[in-house]
Design an enzyme around this catalytic site. Structure first.
Site, mmCIF file in Angstrom:
data_model
loop_
_atom_site.group_PDB
_atom_site.id
_atom_site.type_symbol
_atom_site.label_atom_id
_atom_site.label_comp_id
_atom_site.label_asym_id
_atom_site.label_seq_id
_atom_site.Cartn_x
_atom_site.Cartn_y
_atom_site.Cartn_z
ATOM 1 N N PRO A 10 0.797 -1.230 0.000
ATOM 2 C CA PRO A 10 0.000 0.000 0.000
ATOM 3 C C PRO A 10 0.829 1.279 0.000
ATOM 4 O O PRO A 10 1.861 1.358 0.690
ATOM 5 C CB PRO A 10 -0.794 -0.095 1.309
ATOM 6 C CG PRO A 10 -0.856 -1.541 1.613
ATOM 7 C CD PRO A 10 0.394 -2.151 1.072
ATOM 8 N N ASN A 11 0.369 2.221 -0.776
ATOM 9 C CA ASN A 11 0.906 3.595 -0.844
ATOM 10 C C ASN A 11 2.255 3.715 -1.548
ATOM 11 O O ASN A 11 2.770 4.826 -1.695
ATOM 12 C CB ASN A 11 1.004 4.220 0.563
ATOM 13 C CG ASN A 11 -0.350 4.318 1.216
ATOM 14 O OD1 ASN A 11 -1.291 4.800 0.582
ATOM 15 N ND2 ASN A 11 -0.484 3.864 2.437
ATOM 16 N N ARG A 18 5.605 11.042 -2.090
ATOM 17 C CA ARG A 18 5.177 10.708 -0.735
ATOM 18 C C ARG A 18 6.330 10.913 0.254
ATOM 19 O O ARG A 18 7.340 10.198 0.175
ATOM 20 C CB ARG A 18 4.751 9.239 -0.707
ATOM 21 C CG ARG A 18 4.404 8.718 0.658
ATOM 22 C CD ARG A 18 4.276 7.197 0.643
ATOM 23 N NE ARG A 18 3.919 6.718 1.957
ATOM 24 C CZ ARG A 18 4.055 5.465 2.360
ATOM 25 N NH1 ARG A 18 4.531 4.554 1.529
ATOM 26 N NH2 ARG A 18 3.724 5.127 3.578
ATOM 27 N N TYR A 23 11.197 8.744 2.239
ATOM 28 C CA TYR A 23 11.252 7.655 1.264
ATOM 29 C C TYR A 23 12.082 7.959 0.017
ATOM 30 O O TYR A 23 12.255 7.089 -0.832
ATOM 31 C CB TYR A 23 9.824 7.269 0.852
ATOM 32 C CG TYR A 23 9.004 6.758 2.024
ATOM 33 C CD1 TYR A 23 9.386 5.610 2.696
ATOM 34 C CD2 TYR A 23 7.867 7.433 2.460
ATOM 35 C CE1 TYR A 23 8.661 5.136 3.785
ATOM 36 C CE2 TYR A 23 7.129 6.971 3.545
ATOM 37 C CZ TYR A 23 7.536 5.825 4.199
ATOM 38 O OH TYR A 23 6.818 5.361 5.269
ATOM 39 N N ASN A 74 8.156 -5.331 -0.460
ATOM 40 C CA ASN A 74 8.025 -4.211 0.468
ATOM 41 C C ASN A 74 6.547 -4.156 0.846
ATOM 42 O O ASN A 74 5.729 -3.657 0.077
ATOM 43 C CB ASN A 74 8.458 -2.888 -0.156
ATOM 44 C CG ASN A 74 8.372 -1.742 0.858
ATOM 45 O OD1 ASN A 74 7.755 -1.892 1.922
ATOM 46 N ND2 ASN A 74 8.976 -0.614 0.546
ATOM 47 N N ALA A 77 2.801 -0.664 5.118
ATOM 48 C CA ALA A 77 2.255 -0.751 6.478
ATOM 49 C C ALA A 77 1.739 -2.146 6.825
ATOM 50 O O ALA A 77 1.595 -2.477 8.012
ATOM 51 C CB ALA A 77 1.145 0.280 6.651
ATOM 52 N N GLU A 98 12.283 -9.316 2.680
ATOM 53 C CA GLU A 98 11.492 -8.131 3.038
ATOM 54 C C GLU A 98 12.372 -6.900 2.890
ATOM 55 O O GLU A 98 13.507 -6.895 3.394
ATOM 56 C CB GLU A 98 11.022 -8.292 4.490
ATOM 57 C CG GLU A 98 10.312 -7.078 5.045
ATOM 58 C CD GLU A 98 9.934 -7.282 6.521
ATOM 59 O OE1 GLU A 98 9.770 -8.438 6.971
ATOM 60 O OE2 GLU A 98 9.825 -6.252 7.211
ATOM 61 N N HIS A 100 12.567 -2.451 2.956
ATOM 62 C CA HIS A 100 11.959 -1.162 3.275
ATOM 63 C C HIS A 100 12.906 -0.062 2.831
ATOM 64 O O HIS A 100 14.128 -0.179 2.995
ATOM 65 C CB HIS A 100 11.717 -1.018 4.783
ATOM 66 C CG HIS A 100 10.802 -2.057 5.317
ATOM 67 N ND1 HIS A 100 9.442 -1.980 5.177
ATOM 68 C CD2 HIS A 100 11.049 -3.225 5.960
ATOM 69 C CE1 HIS A 100 8.894 -3.052 5.726
ATOM 70 N NE2 HIS A 100 9.844 -3.820 6.200
ATOM 71 N N ARG A 107 12.250 4.636 13.441
ATOM 72 C CA ARG A 107 11.014 5.408 13.338
ATOM 73 C C ARG A 107 10.077 5.098 14.513
ATOM 74 O O ARG A 107 10.519 4.631 15.544
ATOM 75 C CB ARG A 107 10.386 5.122 11.970
ATOM 76 C CG ARG A 107 11.335 5.523 10.824
ATOM 77 C CD ARG A 107 10.722 5.328 9.473
ATOM 78 N NE ARG A 107 9.544 6.190 9.314
ATOM 79 C CZ ARG A 107 8.632 5.992 8.350
ATOM 80 N NH1 ARG A 107 8.778 5.003 7.486
ATOM 81 N NH2 ARG A 107 7.592 6.800 8.272
HETATM 82 C C1 DQA Z 1 7.935 1.217 4.423
HETATM 83 C C2 DQA Z 1 7.923 1.397 5.946
HETATM 84 C C3 DQA Z 1 6.512 1.178 6.493
HETATM 85 O O1 DQA Z 1 6.508 1.383 7.906
HETATM 86 C C4 DQA Z 1 5.533 2.143 5.868
HETATM 87 O O2 DQA Z 1 4.227 1.874 6.322
HETATM 88 C C5 DQA Z 1 5.591 2.131 4.375
HETATM 89 C C6 DQA Z 1 6.907 2.092 3.739
HETATM 90 C C7 DQA Z 1 9.320 1.551 3.826
HETATM 91 O O3 DQA Z 1 9.572 1.149 2.693
HETATM 92 O O4 DQA Z 1 10.129 2.232 4.468
HETATM 93 O O5 DQA Z 1 4.588 2.226 3.688
HETATM 94 O O6 DQA Z 1 7.663 -0.149 4.124
#
Ligand code: DQA
Length: 146
Positions: A10-11, A18, A23, A74, A77, A98, A100, A107
């Site tokens: 998501p996102n 963003r 990021y 990735n 959330a 995984e 990020h 964080r």
């Molecule tokens: C994320 C870290 C997550 O906590 C966050 O919700 C994201 C992006 C990252 O790539 O740093 O959407 O996965």
């Protein structure tokens, strides 16, 4: 040829605009292009997928599993919330890495826990778009190539 499913949760379609201070400025297209270049250097193929919907990601994992050797994910959330995503990955018995962009350990506390990390072949975080490239390298090595 080894094929790897790359999943953006998501996102992550909003990358580039963003919270760029968190990021980075690379867009999702930039990330996928760099991953494609790295994949061809490593002699593997990637198939990319993004969704804002948990169920669609679970469906993708199930459908893509027969044609991929592993997943680079990735989870956004969903990392911190989704037992269903963990179960989907465990259910298809494919190694996954995984990744990020941000260093989640630096964080908010709610980002410190990952439901997936304990089952992952490895976790890479904190290197912006480069996290994906490092994760791909690690996954390909785990799969016995590269
Ligand atoms: C994320 C870290 C997550 O906590 C966050 O919700 C994201 C992006 C990252 O790539 O740093 O959407 O996965």
């Amino acid at each position: 040829m080894i094929r790897i499913g790359v999943i953006h949760g998501p996102n992550l379609r909003l990358l580039g605009t963003r919270e760029p201070e968190v990021y980075g400025k690379d867009t999702l297209e930039d990330v996928n292009r760099r991953l494609g270049e790295a994949a061809s250097e490593l002699g593997v193929e990637i198939e990319t997928f993004q969704s804002n919907h948990e169920g669609e990601i679970l469906d993708f994992i199930e459908k893509a599993a027969p044609r991929v050797s592993g997943f680079l994910i990735n989870p956004g959330a969903l990392t911190h919330t989704s037992i269903a995503l963990l179960d989907a990955l465990l259910g298809v018995s494919r190694p996954f890495v995984e990744v990020h962009l941000s260093n989640t350990a630096r964080r908010e506390r709610f980002r410190h826990h990952s439901y997936l990390a304990g089952a992952a072949a490895g976790v890479v975080h904190g290197f912006g778009a480069h996290s994906y490239l490092l994760g791909l390298q690690g996954l390909v090595a785990r799969l016995g190539k590269g």
